[in-house]
Design a protein around this motif. Sequence first.
Motif, mmCIF file in Angstrom:
data_model
loop_
_atom_site.group_PDB
_atom_site.id
_atom_site.type_symbol
_atom_site.label_atom_id
_atom_site.label_comp_id
_atom_site.label_asym_id
_atom_site.label_seq_id
_atom_site.Cartn_x
_atom_site.Cartn_y
_atom_site.Cartn_z
ATOM 1 N N LEU A 105 9.004 8.667 7.375
ATOM 2 C CA LEU A 105 9.083 9.469 8.597
ATOM 3 C C LEU A 105 7.986 9.063 9.581
ATOM 4 N N LEU A 106 6.780 8.940 9.077
ATOM 5 C CA LEU A 106 5.624 8.590 9.902
ATOM 6 C C LEU A 106 5.787 7.207 10.541
ATOM 7 N N ARG A 107 6.368 6.290 9.796
ATOM 8 C CA ARG A 107 6.487 4.901 10.266
ATOM 9 C C ARG A 107 7.905 4.556 10.739
ATOM 10 N N LYS A 108 8.675 5.605 10.985
ATOM 11 C CA LYS A 108 10.049 5.426 11.494
ATOM 12 C C LYS A 108 10.871 4.477 10.619
ATOM 13 N N GLY A 109 10.745 4.641 9.300
ATOM 14 C CA GLY A 109 11.532 3.863 8.361
ATOM 15 C C GLY A 109 11.024 2.472 8.061
ATOM 16 N N ARG A 110 9.942 2.072 8.685
ATOM 17 C CA ARG A 110 9.405 0.708 8.479
ATOM 18 C C ARG A 110 8.211 0.735 7.522
ATOM 19 N N LEU A 111 8.505 0.767 6.262
ATOM 20 C CA LEU A 111 7.435 0.785 5.269
ATOM 21 C C LEU A 111 6.907 -0.626 5.051
ATOM 22 N N GLU A 112 5.600 -0.758 5.054
ATOM 23 C CA GLU A 112 4.970 -2.039 4.735
ATOM 24 C C GLU A 112 4.378 -1.924 3.341
ATOM 25 N N LEU A 113 5.045 -2.553 2.396
ATOM 26 C CA LEU A 113 4.615 -2.464 1.010
ATOM 27 C C LEU A 113 3.651 -3.590 0.659
ATOM 28 N N LYS A 114 2.699 -3.272 -0.178
ATOM 29 C CA LYS A 114 1.774 -4.254 -0.746
ATOM 30 C C LYS A 114 2.160 -4.403 -2.224
ATOM 31 N N PRO A 115 3.147 -5.264 -2.512
ATOM 32 C CA PRO A 115 3.759 -5.319 -3.842
ATOM 33 C C PRO A 115 2.803 -5.579 -5.003
ATOM 34 N N ALA A 116 1.679 -6.208 -4.761
ATOM 35 C CA ALA A 116 0.742 -6.481 -5.859
ATOM 36 C C ALA A 116 0.283 -5.190 -6.540
ATOM 37 N N TYR A 117 0.293 -4.085 -5.811
ATOM 38 C CA TYR A 117 -0.187 -2.816 -6.359
ATOM 39 C C TYR A 117 0.825 -2.109 -7.253
ATOM 40 N N VAL A 118 2.033 -2.653 -7.358
ATOM 41 C CA VAL A 118 3.012 -2.121 -8.306
ATOM 42 C C VAL A 118 2.437 -2.190 -9.721
ATOM 43 N N VAL A 119 1.595 -3.179 -9.959
ATOM 44 C CA VAL A 119 0.959 -3.331 -11.271
ATOM 45 C C VAL A 119 0.188 -2.066 -11.636
ATOM 46 N N LEU A 120 -0.546 -1.495 -10.691
ATOM 47 C CA LEU A 120 -1.299 -0.265 -10.967
ATOM 48 C C LEU A 120 -0.361 0.895 -11.288
#
Length: 153
Positions: A26-41
């Motif tokens: 909602l805050l980013r109007k549907g444009r999420l910027e993911l940092k995939p490396a943190y999926v490990v955590l």
Amino acid sequence: MVRFSTRTPVRTFLLYPVLVLGWEALLRKGRLELKPAYVVLIVVGYLLYKFSTVYRVKHGGGGVGENWEKEPHRLITTGPYAFTRNPVYLGHIIFMLGLALLLQSLLAAILAAVIGVTFHRRILKDEKRLASVFGQQYFDYKSHVRRWIPGIS
């Protein structure tokens, strides 16, 4: 349904991620910027929580989660409990920090901090109860295994 949604693991691993994802979308109007490396955590946090919970119930008895109605029949000092006295709670916090970093989310970071403070208060109560149940055995364990992070006093 209310009992289900008030359980700590349900909040941490289901409700909070859905809330944070919705908020960030909602805050980013549907444009999420993911940092995939943190999926490990996220994965490590969840697996630490899950493995430690199963290990505790299998090796020390007691109830699942905060269920102290069923007292543990022995102090667990092996497995993940040989490295930190609170691997279950640590798993929750690692998961939430991973979510905060993955989404670069202030809301998730705030939730992680609130969860950390809440768990710390819960741990202080748990420690008093464990000391009364296990006495010197618990004090000996406490003297050589850190409350939170292995190797950090």
